[in-house]
Design a protein around this motif. Structure first.
Motif, mmCIF file in Angstrom:
data_model
loop_
_atom_site.group_PDB
_atom_site.id
_atom_site.type_symbol
_atom_site.label_atom_id
_atom_site.label_comp_id
_atom_site.label_asym_id
_atom_site.label_seq_id
_atom_site.Cartn_x
_atom_site.Cartn_y
_atom_site.Cartn_z
ATOM 1 N N ASN A 80 0.813 -1.219 0.000
ATOM 2 C CA ASN A 80 0.000 0.000 0.000
ATOM 3 C C ASN A 80 0.851 1.276 0.000
ATOM 4 O OD1 ASN A 80 -2.226 1.712 0.138
ATOM 5 N ND2 ASN A 80 -2.322 1.617 2.379
ATOM 6 N N PHE A 81 1.056 1.808 -1.208
ATOM 7 C CA PHE A 81 1.726 3.108 -1.359
ATOM 8 C C PHE A 81 0.711 4.246 -1.446
ATOM 9 C CE2 PHE A 81 4.904 0.293 -3.309
ATOM 10 C CZ PHE A 81 6.110 0.843 -2.905
ATOM 11 N N ALA A 82 -0.531 3.940 -1.836
ATOM 12 C CA ALA A 82 -1.505 4.998 -2.147
ATOM 13 C C ALA A 82 -1.671 5.930 -0.960
ATOM 14 C CB ALA A 82 -2.844 4.381 -2.525
ATOM 15 N N ALA A 83 -1.502 7.215 -1.210
ATOM 16 C CA ALA A 83 -1.626 8.185 -0.125
ATOM 17 C C ALA A 83 -1.644 9.587 -0.695
ATOM 18 C CB ALA A 83 -0.436 8.055 0.837
ATOM 19 N N GLU A 84 -2.193 10.490 0.093
ATOM 20 C CA GLU A 84 -1.881 11.904 -0.104
ATOM 21 C C GLU A 84 -0.537 12.072 0.590
ATOM 22 O OE1 GLU A 84 -3.285 14.209 -1.827
ATOM 23 O OE2 GLU A 84 -5.043 13.070 -2.426
ATOM 24 N N SER A 85 0.462 12.636 -0.121
ATOM 25 C CA SER A 85 1.824 12.544 0.404
ATOM 26 C C SER A 85 2.521 13.885 0.666
ATOM 27 C CB SER A 85 2.683 11.737 -0.585
ATOM 28 O OG SER A 85 2.852 12.476 -1.776
ATOM 29 N N HIS A 86 1.868 15.000 0.343
ATOM 30 C CA HIS A 86 2.602 16.272 0.479
ATOM 31 C C HIS A 86 2.187 17.032 1.748
ATOM 32 C CE1 HIS A 86 5.165 19.455 -0.611
ATOM 33 N NE2 HIS A 86 4.284 20.239 -1.168
ATOM 34 N N VAL A 87 3.157 17.262 2.614
ATOM 35 C CA VAL A 87 2.907 17.900 3.918
ATOM 36 C C VAL A 87 2.206 19.257 3.747
ATOM 37 C CG1 VAL A 87 4.038 18.883 5.952
ATOM 38 C CG2 VAL A 87 4.850 16.711 5.007
ATOM 39 N N ASP A 88 2.643 20.079 2.803
ATOM 40 C CA ASP A 88 2.037 21.413 2.628
ATOM 41 C C ASP A 88 0.552 21.309 2.274
ATOM 42 O OD1 ASP A 88 4.345 22.910 3.199
ATOM 43 O OD2 ASP A 88 5.104 22.610 1.178
ATOM 44 N N ARG A 89 0.217 20.336 1.429
ATOM 45 C CA ARG A 89 -1.199 20.142 1.077
ATOM 46 C C ARG A 89 -2.001 19.704 2.299
ATOM 47 N NH1 ARG A 89 -2.391 19.491 -4.750
ATOM 48 N NH2 ARG A 89 -0.424 19.573 -5.859
ATOM 49 N N SER A 90 -1.375 18.953 3.213
ATOM 50 C CA SER A 90 -2.104 18.473 4.395
ATOM 51 C C SER A 90 -2.423 19.624 5.337
ATOM 52 C CB SER A 90 -1.307 17.390 5.130
ATOM 53 O OG SER A 90 -0.321 17.931 5.992
ATOM 54 N N ILE A 91 -1.671 20.713 5.205
ATOM 55 C CA ILE A 91 -1.921 21.875 6.065
ATOM 56 C C ILE A 91 -3.126 22.668 5.529
ATOM 57 C CG2 ILE A 91 -0.897 24.070 6.864
ATOM 58 C CD1 ILE A 91 1.863 22.496 6.776
ATOM 59 N N THR A 92 -3.313 22.662 4.205
ATOM 60 C CA THR A 92 -4.465 23.382 3.655
ATOM 61 C C THR A 92 -5.714 22.490 3.540
ATOM 62 O OG1 THR A 92 -3.630 22.937 1.438
ATOM 63 C CG2 THR A 92 -3.130 25.097 2.332
ATOM 64 N N ASP A 93 -5.527 21.163 3.441
ATOM 65 C CA ASP A 93 -6.686 20.274 3.279
ATOM 66 C C ASP A 93 -6.473 18.946 4.031
ATOM 67 O OD1 ASP A 93 -8.924 18.881 2.399
ATOM 68 O OD2 ASP A 93 -8.021 18.347 0.464
ATOM 69 N N ILE A 270 18.132 31.885 -4.681
ATOM 70 C CA ILE A 270 17.520 31.425 -3.428
ATOM 71 C C ILE A 270 16.697 32.543 -2.802
ATOM 72 C CG2 ILE A 270 18.003 30.681 -1.056
ATOM 73 C CD1 ILE A 270 20.501 29.230 -2.179
ATOM 74 N N ARG A 271 15.480 32.202 -2.401
ATOM 75 C CA ARG A 271 14.637 33.173 -1.702
ATOM 76 C C ARG A 271 14.132 32.529 -0.409
ATOM 77 N NH1 ARG A 271 10.294 36.887 -3.682
ATOM 78 N NH2 ARG A 271 9.565 37.818 -1.755
ATOM 79 N N PHE A 272 14.547 33.092 0.727
ATOM 80 C CA PHE A 272 14.069 32.578 2.004
ATOM 81 C C PHE A 272 12.632 33.060 2.214
ATOM 82 C CE2 PHE A 272 18.661 32.427 2.404
ATOM 83 C CZ PHE A 272 18.832 31.138 2.887
ATOM 84 N N VAL A 273 11.707 32.118 2.410
ATOM 85 C CA VAL A 273 10.297 32.475 2.544
ATOM 86 C C VAL A 273 9.783 32.025 3.910
ATOM 87 C CG1 VAL A 273 9.917 32.304 0.046
ATOM 88 C CG2 VAL A 273 9.443 30.305 1.498
ATOM 89 N N LYS A 274 8.576 32.471 4.219
ATOM 90 C CA LYS A 274 7.942 32.141 5.502
ATOM 91 C C LYS A 274 7.985 30.629 5.748
ATOM 92 C CE LYS A 274 3.470 33.050 7.376
ATOM 93 N NZ LYS A 274 2.138 33.391 6.916
ATOM 94 N N ASP A 275 8.252 30.251 6.976
ATOM 95 C CA ASP A 275 8.435 28.831 7.292
ATOM 96 C C ASP A 275 7.122 28.048 7.179
ATOM 97 O OD1 ASP A 275 9.927 26.661 7.921
ATOM 98 O OD2 ASP A 275 10.476 27.302 9.950
ATOM 99 N N ARG A 276 7.254 26.757 6.952
ATOM 100 C CA ARG A 276 6.098 25.838 6.983
ATOM 101 C C ARG A 276 5.609 25.761 8.433
ATOM 102 N NH1 ARG A 276 7.491 19.849 5.033
ATOM 103 N NH2 ARG A 276 6.814 20.585 2.995
ATOM 104 N N PRO A 277 4.307 25.934 8.696
ATOM 105 C CA PRO A 277 3.829 25.800 10.082
ATOM 106 C C PRO A 277 4.133 24.398 10.615
ATOM 107 C CG PRO A 277 2.092 26.652 8.636
ATOM 108 C CD PRO A 277 3.225 26.233 7.749
ATOM 109 N N GLY A 278 4.646 24.332 11.844
ATOM 110 C CA GLY A 278 4.939 23.017 12.460
ATOM 111 C C GLY A 278 6.124 22.297 11.843
ATOM 112 N N HIS A 279 6.934 23.015 11.086
ATOM 113 C CA HIS A 279 8.042 22.432 10.301
ATOM 114 C C HIS A 279 8.960 21.532 11.144
ATOM 115 C CE1 HIS A 279 11.148 23.465 6.910
ATOM 116 N NE2 HIS A 279 10.892 22.176 7.002
ATOM 117 N N ASP A 280 9.028 20.247 10.810
ATOM 118 C CA ASP A 280 9.924 19.328 11.518
ATOM 119 C C ASP A 280 11.381 19.723 11.289
ATOM 120 O OD1 ASP A 280 8.049 17.669 12.723
ATOM 121 O OD2 ASP A 280 7.921 16.308 10.995
#
Ligand code: NAD
Ligand code: TDX
Length: 340
Positions: A80-93, A270-280
């Protein structure tokens, strides 16, 4: 032996399907994938005509579909590989992550319980262990490290792992779980760090680095991950968890600079942008169990693996340009609009 690989049109799943179809002509490999934004049948052109390969489109969270499929196909093994896999998308949905990653997994487990199975293998992630501090390079994730998640993505994956183990203990389903570190290599969707940076650098576009770029990831070439799962299916002990990683820790900034150097592009992109919330902060796998129990050893060190991967993206521009020019453009604006 009939093996259903779910999520076989995604990044790691398609690499695994190609590996299995070629290595085991005597096994039937059924690729079950919903073809979400991340699923791409172009990844599988190499094997699409192989006699031991078949693609079926469907949703692992659709109970009727999954039960009918089990009745028809009578699989011996599910990977079972099937998954939603992108952390940023999990923060919006977050909800879509619960649906596929948790309910999709329990639906598959219910079908295994109803129809029987020789092995259910769950492809999990090191993110279920949470993160490690940056100033303790002596600490690593072992299979005994407690689950301690940060993002909706990792919480959904950890939840799935708990259900997998519960179905083993309560219903006797023969399961194994692997928890791998960050993968890189061919066919990775260009929302993830490495292909995103390669594709944007080639177009001389700004390269978004979250926060200070000091977060550390432990990188493994996708083919080493595929070989590890193959070994677990063959020799892994039922009811066990196996950590997969090759001690290739790099800060995100190091990764971005490696790519810029290889492509002869300036660091001024390179552009430093706002951090991912909860960034590990840091992931680091201790792979001792895989090595000592199953004799697994990764073939790639990061530097050669990255060189080869960058070359693959240069040689297969059409593959990722296809994605970047389409739906992905709108996605990029949605995800990064407020950050830039
Ligand atoms: P991906 O996003 O590239 O591919 C996911 C695939 O699953 C896609 O083909 C998609 O169409 C399919 N899918 C999604 N929802 C579905 C559903 N409801 N029913 C059927 N198919 C569905 O992901 P990936 O990076 O290849 O990751 C694969 C697996 O490996 C995931 O379970 C992920 O958690 C795990 N993992 C990934 C990494 C990594 O670095 N990418 C590391 C460790 C573990
Ligand atoms: O634009 C970016 N800029 C940036 O600095 C992106 C997309 C990411 N990053 C950072 C965030 C992370 O520290 O780079 C690192 C890697 O990010 P991702 O590629 O999004 O991966 P990560 O969040 O580490 O999760 C990945 O590894 C574990 C996979 O997406 C998961 O599916 C897997 O379980």
């Amino acid at each position: 032996m009939k093996i259903i690989v779910t999520g076989g049109a995604g990044f790691i799943g398609s690499n695994f399907v190609i590996h299995m179809v070629k290595k085991y002509p005597e096994h039937e490999i059924v690729n079950l994938d919903l073809l979400t934004y991340a699923g791409n049948l172009e990844n599988l052109t190499e094997v699409e005509k192989a006699p031991n390969y078949k693609f079926i489109r469907g949703d692992i969270a659709d109970r009727k579909f999954v039960f009918d499929l089990f009745e028809q196909e009578k699989p011996d093994i599910i990977v079972n590989f099937a998954a939603e896999s992108h952390v940023d998308r999990s923060i919006t949905d977050p909800e879509s992550f619960v649906r596929t990653n948790v309910m999709g997994t329990t639906t598959l487990l219910d079908a295994c319980k109803e129809y029987g199975i020789k092995r259910f293998h769950q492809v999990s992630t090191d993110e279920v262990y949470g993160d490690l501090p940056l100033d303790r390079p002596d600490l690593f994730f072992t299979e005994e490290t407690p689950l301690h998640t940060s993002s909706p993505y990792s919480s959904s994956k950890a939840s799935a792992d708990l259900f997998v183990m519960a179905y083993h203990r309560t219903f006797g389903i023969p399961v194994t779980i692997s928890r791998c570190s960050n993968n890189y290599g061919p066919y990775q969707f260009p929302e993830k760090l490495i292909p995103l940076i390669i594709s944007r650098a080639l177009a001389d576009e700004e390269l978004p680095v979250y926060g200070t770029g000091e977060n550390v990831r432990d990188w493994l070439h996708v083919s080493d991950h595929c070989v590890a799962i193959d070994l677990i299916l063959e020799k892994g002990r039922v009811g066990e968890v196996y950590n997969i990683g090759g001690h290739n820790e790099r800060t995100n900034l190091e990764v971005v600079k490696t790519i810029l150097k290889a492509l002869d592009k300036p660091e001024s992109l390179i552009r430093f942008v706002k951090d991912r919330p909860g960034h590990d902060r840091r992931y680091a796998i201790d792979p001792t169990k895989m090595e000592t129990e199953l004799g697994w050893k990764p073939q790639y060190v990061f530097d050669t693996g990255m060189k080869q991967t960058i070359q693959w993206y240069l040689d297969n521009k059409e593959w990722w340009e296809h994605i970047v020019n389409g739906e992905y453009t709108k996605y990029f604006e949605k995800m990064y609009g407020e950050r830039l």
